[in-house]
Design a protein around this motif. Sequence first.
Motif, mmCIF file in Angstrom:
data_model
loop_
_atom_site.group_PDB
_atom_site.id
_atom_site.type_symbol
_atom_site.label_atom_id
_atom_site.label_comp_id
_atom_site.label_asym_id
_atom_site.label_seq_id
_atom_site.Cartn_x
_atom_site.Cartn_y
_atom_site.Cartn_z
ATOM 1 N N MET A 149 71.498 55.831 -3.013
ATOM 2 C CA MET A 149 70.970 56.849 -3.896
ATOM 3 C C MET A 149 70.563 56.240 -5.247
ATOM 4 S SD MET A 149 70.344 60.003 -4.032
ATOM 5 C CE MET A 149 70.095 61.342 -5.127
ATOM 6 N N GLU A 150 71.351 55.312 -5.724
ATOM 7 C CA GLU A 150 71.050 54.689 -7.011
ATOM 8 C C GLU A 150 69.753 53.880 -6.943
ATOM 9 O OE1 GLU A 150 73.018 51.463 -10.069
ATOM 10 O OE2 GLU A 150 74.285 52.438 -8.586
ATOM 11 N N THR A 151 69.511 53.249 -5.804
ATOM 12 C CA THR A 151 68.280 52.473 -5.635
ATOM 13 C C THR A 151 67.052 53.370 -5.686
ATOM 14 O OG1 THR A 151 69.504 50.940 -4.242
ATOM 15 C CG2 THR A 151 67.110 50.826 -4.139
ATOM 16 N N VAL A 152 67.146 54.529 -5.065
ATOM 17 C CA VAL A 152 66.029 55.477 -5.068
ATOM 18 C C VAL A 152 65.757 55.959 -6.483
ATOM 19 C CG1 VAL A 152 65.247 57.730 -4.250
ATOM 20 C CG2 VAL A 152 66.429 56.192 -2.687
ATOM 21 N N LEU A 153 66.779 56.273 -7.222
ATOM 22 C CA LEU A 153 66.598 56.736 -8.593
ATOM 23 C C LEU A 153 66.005 55.640 -9.471
ATOM 24 C CD1 LEU A 153 69.846 58.841 -9.147
ATOM 25 C CD2 LEU A 153 67.521 59.659 -8.783
ATOM 26 N N ASN A 154 66.447 54.407 -9.254
ATOM 27 C CA ASN A 154 65.875 53.289 -10.009
ATOM 28 C C ASN A 154 64.388 53.115 -9.707
ATOM 29 O OD1 ASN A 154 68.210 52.639 -11.360
ATOM 30 N ND2 ASN A 154 68.860 51.133 -9.840
ATOM 31 N N LEU A 155 64.011 53.232 -8.443
ATOM 32 C CA LEU A 155 62.609 53.114 -8.068
ATOM 33 C C LEU A 155 61.776 54.244 -8.667
ATOM 34 C CD1 LEU A 155 62.877 51.957 -4.353
ATOM 35 C CD2 LEU A 155 62.173 50.616 -6.331
ATOM 36 N N LEU A 156 62.318 55.447 -8.667
ATOM 37 C CA LEU A 156 61.595 56.574 -9.273
ATOM 38 C C LEU A 156 61.434 56.380 -10.773
ATOM 39 C CD1 LEU A 156 63.135 59.615 -7.380
ATOM 40 C CD2 LEU A 156 60.823 58.703 -7.156
ATOM 41 N N LEU A 157 62.464 55.871 -11.422
ATOM 42 C CA LEU A 157 62.391 55.628 -12.858
ATOM 43 C C LEU A 157 61.381 54.529 -13.181
ATOM 44 C CD1 LEU A 157 63.519 56.332 -15.630
ATOM 45 C CD2 LEU A 157 65.282 54.608 -15.269
ATOM 46 N N ILE A 158 61.353 53.490 -12.373
ATOM 47 C CA ILE A 158 60.381 52.418 -12.578
ATOM 48 C C ILE A 158 58.968 52.944 -12.357
ATOM 49 C CG2 ILE A 158 59.534 50.233 -11.610
ATOM 50 C CD1 ILE A 158 62.487 49.502 -11.112
ATOM 51 N N ARG A 159 58.783 53.748 -11.326
ATOM 52 C CA ARG A 159 57.461 54.327 -11.067
ATOM 53 C C ARG A 159 57.006 55.203 -12.222
ATOM 54 N NH1 ARG A 159 56.469 58.532 -6.341
ATOM 55 N NH2 ARG A 159 56.614 59.999 -8.059
ATOM 56 N N PHE A 160 57.917 56.031 -12.731
ATOM 57 C CA PHE A 160 57.581 56.875 -13.869
ATOM 58 C C PHE A 160 57.214 56.032 -15.087
ATOM 59 C CE2 PHE A 160 58.984 58.928 -17.815
ATOM 60 C CZ PHE A 160 58.130 60.023 -17.813
ATOM 61 N N GLY A 161 57.956 54.976 -15.336
ATOM 62 C CA GLY A 161 57.672 54.095 -16.462
ATOM 63 C C GLY A 161 56.320 53.420 -16.340
ATOM 64 N N LEU A 162 55.975 52.981 -15.138
ATOM 65 C CA LEU A 162 54.674 52.345 -14.932
ATOM 66 C C LEU A 162 53.527 53.335 -15.123
ATOM 67 C CD1 LEU A 162 55.412 50.027 -11.869
ATOM 68 C CD2 LEU A 162 55.017 49.358 -14.248
ATOM 69 N N ILE A 163 53.691 54.549 -14.638
ATOM 70 C CA ILE A 163 52.655 55.570 -14.817
ATOM 71 C C ILE A 163 52.503 55.916 -16.295
ATOM 72 C CG2 ILE A 163 52.063 57.987 -14.348
ATOM 73 C CD1 ILE A 163 53.322 57.574 -11.557
ATOM 74 N N ALA A 164 53.607 56.103 -16.976
ATOM 75 C CA ALA A 164 53.548 56.429 -18.408
ATOM 76 C C ALA A 164 52.917 55.289 -19.198
ATOM 77 C CB ALA A 164 54.954 56.736 -18.931
#
Length: 77
Positions: free
Chosen positions: A1-16
């Motif tokens: 679960m932590e890996t998925v959240l990290n990937l989502l956070l990285i994706r959000f950061g890249l989009i922003a």
Amino acid sequence: METVLNLLLIRFGLIAAGLVVLGLVVFAVVVTLRRRGKGHHVTTAARFAARVLDERGARRGLGSRVAREALNRFDDR
């Protein structure tokens, strides 16, 4: 679960970050055109963007507000 959240956070950061860079590039182009006396290109682009957004029915969206503000700001009339 932590890996998925990290990937989502990285994706959000890249989009922003991509949106910020895109905004800075657009701002630099507008400033350059205005300094060289070619502001009518900016006005034409803002009118086109406002017309396209009106045709789509996006009257209350952020893009429509930005296009209208740019048109009001750079309109030579």
